[in-house]
Design an enzyme around this catalytic site. Structure first.
Site, PDB file in Angstrom:
ATOM      1  N   HIS A   1       0.982  -0.869   0.326  1.00 40.65           N
ATOM      2  CA  HIS A   1      -0.129  -0.020  -0.096  1.00 40.65           C
ATOM      3  C   HIS A   1       1.060   1.243   0.284  1.00 40.65           C
ATOM      4  O   HIS A   1       0.517   2.423  -0.590  1.00 40.65           O
ATOM      5  CB  HIS A   1      -0.856  -0.049   1.328  1.00 40.65           C
ATOM      6  CG  HIS A   1      -0.555   0.614   2.038  1.00 40.65           C
ATOM      7  ND1 HIS A   1       1.021  -0.029   2.671  1.00 40.65           N
ATOM      8  CD2 HIS A   1      -0.817   1.453   3.371  1.00 40.65           C
ATOM      9  CE1 HIS A   1       1.052   0.316   4.475  1.00 40.65           C
ATOM     10  NE2 HIS A   1       0.071   1.031   4.196  1.00 40.65           N
TER      11      HIS A   1
ATOM     12  N   LYS B   1      -1.088  18.490   3.024  1.00 38.98           N
ATOM     13  CA  LYS B   1      -0.388  18.020   4.189  1.00 38.98           C
ATOM     14  C   LYS B   1      -1.611  17.995   5.102  1.00 38.98           C
ATOM     15  O   LYS B   1      -2.062  19.175   5.743  1.00 38.98           O
ATOM     16  CB  LYS B   1       1.304  18.147   4.516  1.00 38.98           C
ATOM     17  CG  LYS B   1       2.350  17.469   4.021  1.00 38.98           C
ATOM     18  CD  LYS B   1       1.687  15.802   3.690  1.00 38.98           C
ATOM     19  CE  LYS B   1       1.898  15.271   5.089  1.00 38.98           C
ATOM     20  NZ  LYS B   1       2.309  13.588   4.641  1.00 38.98           N
TER      21      LYS B   1
END
Lengths: 476, 140
Positions: free
Chosen positions: A399, A475
């Site tokens: 992932h 972010k």
């Protein structure tokens, strides 16, 4: 990890032979360098998973495996309810259905470059990110339950997205079997104002460009071409999923002896699938999956609003949405027999190969997009599920890269401002509420994602299609 | 009560929080300080408002996890950070107080949310020299 304890079964597959309480072997997919860089805890954890009741075939670790709690991050294991198989809250994790979705924009790089700074600012303004951020959507009890039952389908019905998005999401955007009533009032309270928020840590929204195409035919089937601009969103089920994980981990740890389960590590807290606690958790966990699907859908809507304002020629269409931390009921062939299994993927992606009936028609012939996230300054990758992956690891792949360094060490090494400036020189704009958060998430604090992806490719878990690099990163 | 001590211990992906003290209660307060320090610099958080927390668990290890998770819940739903704690424990029950203030992103520069306290590296014990430690990994 001490490699001498593993039996090499191919260039990219290593086995821990069953010993002690292990019911099945453990298999790690990685090359020698990646295995040597893995924490010793991965060995311990992938072995511990192999001791759980009803596990079939093997306990698997993906090339990005690292020290988790109970299961390693990058751990995959399937359980057969007919053999007393268990469901594990630790095997799903706290951020239920944390995942990634990638959207085409229909734009080329020069169109983004012309407005890059204002696009970054508007995205940062519009997408609630980081600690202390709240979404604009407040859910009352009725709407909370509707969201938990409906997932992304609920979101689209409320105007957050397009009906055609749903075909490009696992479970067509709505996880069946969700039971909102099994989600506690505390979990719902944590979520009341967190819909459409990105979260923090390694969660992000990136505007990326396709810098390399490895497999032009598959890329074309995905609608991807060199130089294309895409948007990738990485986030999960927010406070609701965290609270479900918190509550059931404790309940299962306490209940395990009652079910006659000996846990080598309490973090492997689990209950038989066919038990009141197991079924209650399944209903709540599936509601958590729907929360994550709805959350990524709302973030998609907010992103489309920003693009419509700044780049009205853009058309954001969903390539695919994958989840990482889940347990899903799937059919797989074991010893020549098709069985209904409960597949845990903890920090791993489902990777259905070509021809799988659950894939949308447009992707069925080619296979499922497997979206591998990067870390601010590093590449992300798009892969495709293979025919072999079902036999290798219940149709699963890695992932992401996984951290190689603790947050403490990252903070000691870098200043956030420095990281932002360094990335700006490379043409990557970072927008974040916290410089400290940026330092902790510095790209060099992560493993080499390219090596992880190469290992997934070489081992046959998934095949490389394209590599992406970020231009803008919001972010969390 | 003496001032509880706290520290972080390394974990590849997440953060280990550890409290140390002359009593289990002090060690629990130290672990709570380490929890806040995961998110923000403790010195920036003023202990202005008081929040009461109650929890229970069948053993002292799970009680630590419950205590930290109760704080995670209060921080998330009240949008607060805490920098001063008091704890009393009787049998399986804990009554605690947390003092802090609402999150101010410019003042606190909060780096990361804590999703939950885990059972990993979970120990609550009195060392032979009499010092209590209370620790676990928190998922961020």
């Amino acid at each position: 990890m001490d490699i001498s304890r593993l039996t090499r079964i191919s260039a990219y597959a290593w086995r821990i032979d069953p010993h002690g309480e292990m019911r099945v072997p453990s298999i790690i997919y990685a090359n020698e360098d990646l295995i040597q860089a893995m924490d010793e805890k991965v060995y311990e954890q992938v072995r511990n998973v192999a001791t759980l009741p009803g596990i079939v075939e093997a306990s698997f670790a993906m090339p990005d495996a690292h020290w988790g709690y109970g299961f390693p991050i990058g751990g995959v294991a399937a359980f057969d309810p007919a053999q007393g198989g268990v469901i594990s809250a630790g095997g799903v994790g706290f951020d239920i259905s944390c995942g990634v979705r990638t959207l085409h924009t229909g734009l080329r790089r020069e169109q983004i470059e012309a407005v890059k700074s204002s696009l970054a600012d508007r995205l940062y303004h519009q997408i609630p990110a980081g600690v202390g951020s709240r979404g604009a959507i407040h859910l009352n009890d009725r709407e909370m339950n509707a969201m938990l039952a409906g997932g992304a389908r609920w979101a689209v019905e409320r105007g957050y997205g397009r009906p055609e998005d749903l075909a490009r999401i696992e479970e067509q955007g709505c996880m069946p079997g969700a039971v909102p009533d099994e989600v506690s009032a505390k979990a719902k309270k944590r979520q009341q104002d967190e819909m459409g928020t990105l979260g923090s840590g390694n969660h992000y929204l990136e505007v990326q460009h396709v810098v390399e195409v490895y497999d032009p035919e598959t890329a074309a089937a995905f609608g991807l071409y060199g130089g294309d601009m895409v948007v990738t969103i990485h986030c999960g089920s927010r406070g609701l999923g965290h609270q479900i994980g918190t509550e059931f981990l404790k309940d299962m740890a306490i209940a395990a002896p009652r079910y006659g389960i000996t846990l080598p590590d309490r973090e492997l807290a689990c209950a038989p699938i066919h038990s009141p606690l197991g079924e209650t958790y399944l209903g709540a966990m599936r509601a958590g999956i729907n929360c994550a699907l709805a959350n990524r859908q709302i973030l998609t809507h907010l992103t489309r609003q920003v693009f419509a304002e700044i780049l009205p020629e853009a058309n954001l269409t969903l390539l695919y949405d994958v989840s990482h931390n889940t347990c899903k009921v799937e059919e797989h062939v074991i010893d020549g027999q098709r069985k209904r299994l409960f597949v845990h993927r903890k920090g791993a992606t489902r990777a259905y190969g070509p021809g799988h009936p659950d894939l949308p028609e447009a992707l069925r012939e080619v296979g499922q997009p497997v979206l591998i996230g990067g870390s601010m300054g590093t590449s992300s990758h798009i892969l495709v599920g293979t025919k072999e992956t079902e036999a290798l690891a219940f149709s699963s792949a890695c992932h992401g890269a996984g951290r190689s360094m603790s947050r403490h060490e990252a903070k000691r090494r870098w200043y956030g401002r420095e990281v932002v400036d360094r990335l700006a020189k490379r043409g990557i704009l970072i927008r974040s509420a916290s410089y400290r958060g940026v330092a902790e998430e510095a790209p060099d604090a992560y493993k080499d994602v390219d090596a992880v992806v190469d290992a997934a490719h070489e081992s046959g878990l998934a095949r490389k299609v394209a590599r992406l690099e970020p231009l803008i990163c919001i972010k969390g | 009560m003496n001032a509880p001590r706290w520290e972080h211990f390394p974990h590849q992906g997440d953060v280990g929080v550890r409290g140390l003290g002359a009593s289990m209660e002090e060690a629990f307060c130290g672990a709570a300080l380490a929890l806040t320090a995961t998110i923000a610099d403790l010195d920036t958080v003023a202990p202005k408002e008081r929040v009461e927390v109650k929890c229970s668990a069948p053993d002292k290890e799970l009680l630590l996890v419950e205590w930290l998770n109760a704080l995670v819940f209060e921080m998330a739903t009240r949008q607060m950070l805490f920098s001063h704690f008091a704890v009393s424990i009787e049998d399986e029950h804990l009554v605690g107080e947390a003092w802090g203030e609402p999150v101010d992103r410019s003042k606190h520069d909060p780096a990361v949310e804590v999703k939950g306290a885990t059972l990993s590296e979970l120990h609550v014990e009195r060392r032979p020299e009499g010092l209590w430690i209370a620790q676990c990994i928190v998922d961020v």
